[in-house]
Design an enzyme around this catalytic site. Structure first.
Site, PDB file in Angstrom:
ATOM      1  N   HIS A 199      38.480  39.361  40.963  1.00 44.28           N
ATOM      2  CA  HIS A 199      38.234  37.916  40.973  1.00 44.28           C
ATOM      3  C   HIS A 199      37.743  37.404  42.327  1.00 44.28           C
ATOM      4  O   HIS A 199      37.338  36.244  42.442  1.00 44.28           O
ATOM      5  CB  HIS A 199      39.513  37.152  40.596  1.00 44.28           C
ATOM      6  N   GLU A 205      42.712  44.320  39.260  1.00 45.82           N
ATOM      7  CA  GLU A 205      42.250  43.210  38.420  1.00 45.82           C
ATOM      8  C   GLU A 205      42.135  41.927  39.246  1.00 45.82           C
ATOM      9  O   GLU A 205      41.215  41.133  39.054  1.00 45.82           O
ATOM     10  CB  GLU A 205      43.198  43.001  37.244  1.00 45.82           C
ATOM     11  N   LYS A 242      44.085  38.789  31.059  1.00 42.96           N
ATOM     12  CA  LYS A 242      43.795  37.711  32.010  1.00 42.96           C
ATOM     13  C   LYS A 242      42.451  37.042  31.784  1.00 42.96           C
ATOM     14  O   LYS A 242      42.352  35.819  31.825  1.00 42.96           O
ATOM     15  CB  LYS A 242      43.831  38.259  33.443  1.00 42.96           C
TER      16      LYS A 242
END
Length: 329
Positions: A196, A192, A122
């Site tokens: 962010h 994950e 990503k």
């Protein structure tokens, strides 16, 4: 006609298990190897996805399958030392820490193994680390395709194709909606995504306990709203010559308590035509397709494309914005 492709899976969490179930209904690919953090499993005539999942649910690893499993402290290296005849591997691994995927690639490079690797990575910075390995991958005889999931991946490729109508691409906007019934089935993927969020980092998200993740999700009603993410679609589209990375934006909503998507996943490519007109192409994924379907399907398609390239002697690193995936029947 291409011979049956022997596939290995690294990572047997939510995405790895979904990829195994998908491979079970494919005729052109067969799952022969799988590894997670505690062990590996191998059988030249194919692994049973349901049996491996049972070993994971009961004992925490595919390595504890009584017939084909091997517990190991360094399972990837141990699997490679067995010289398993796998044509390619889907790295269905969480990139936690942010250097992890590059370290896995180095393990393959130093092992002497030759074949195809694909990932569903990503972060932009993680792809940048992989790009520095291009000469080493080429010398090692490895064909590596990066960013092969949904985003980056399916939507990145769609943006590259949509851009062909334009003389200049003004913006690429990727918006995703993900619905999962139980976040614990995708622990690493959710971490994950948490990384962010404002105020969080890869290191902080990785260090969170399951209880701390649950507490955060309780505060947000199970929703993770993500904006202006560090997402590798930007560098992949830039490297493919589509547009500068500053023109690419990625964001979305993850519902960790409901399998129904909170919003439709789409990519909007706005550009200027040679006639001087400004227009937007929109590509929207069907709400009925799950995150797993939109990640694992493209990853296997890019693995097949990588196998074709490898057999023609093309080694090094490419991205989902530079190649077309091949449909796996």
């Amino acid at each position: 006609m291409m011979a049956t492709i022997r596939v290995g899976l690294l990572g047997y969490g939510g995405l790895g298990q979904a990829a195994a179930r998908m491979l079970a209904v494919k005729k052109q690919m067969i799952l022969v190897a799988a590894a997670d953090s505690k062990g590996y499993a191998y059988h030249p005539e194919g692994l049973d996805a349901a049996r491996l999942s049972l070993a994971v649910s009961r004992h925490g690893s595919v390595g504890y399958d009584p017939a084909v499993g091997v517990p190991a402290d360094a399972p990837i290296q141990a699997l490679l030392e067995q010289q398993v005849p796998a044509d390619g591997y889907f790295l269905a691994l969480p990139n936690l820490p942010n250097t992890f995927m590059a370290s896995v690639a180095r393990t393959f490079i130093t092992s002497g193994w030759r074949g195809v690797l694909v990932d569903a990575i990503k972060r932009t910075s993680a792809v940048e680390q992989l790009l520095t390995l291009a000469p080493d991958l080429q010398r090692a005889g490895i064909t590596y395709v990066t960013g092969c999931g949904a985003t980056p991946g399916l939507l990145t490729a769609a943006a590259a194709l949509a851009a062909q109508s334009f003389s200049e691409v003004l913006s690429v906007q990727i918006t995703f909606g993900v619905g999962i019934a139980n976040w614990e089935a995708y622990r690493s993927t959710v971490r994950e995504d948490i990384a962010h969020l404002e105020g969080y980092s890869v290191e902080r998200a990785r260090a969170m306990s399951d209880a701390q993740v649950s507490e955060l999700l309780d505060r947000t009603g199970g929703l993770l709203t993500l904006e202006k993410m560090e997402h590798a679609d930007d560098i992949l589209l830039e490297l493919a010559g589509i547009c500068g990375r500053e023109r690419v934006s990625v964001g979305g909503v993850v519902d960790t308590r409901n399998p129904q998507k909170p919003l439709s996943t789409n990519v909007r490519v706005t550009g200027r035509t040679f006639e001087g007109k400004t227009s937007t192409h929109t590509f929207t994924l069907g709400d009925e397709t799950s995150m797993a379907a939109n990640v694992c399907g493209p990853a296997l398609g890019y693995l097949k494309a990588g196998i074709e390239m490898h057999r023609r002697g093309h080694h090094g690193i490419w991205s989902s914005a530079e190649l077309m995936p091949r449909f796996v029947g």
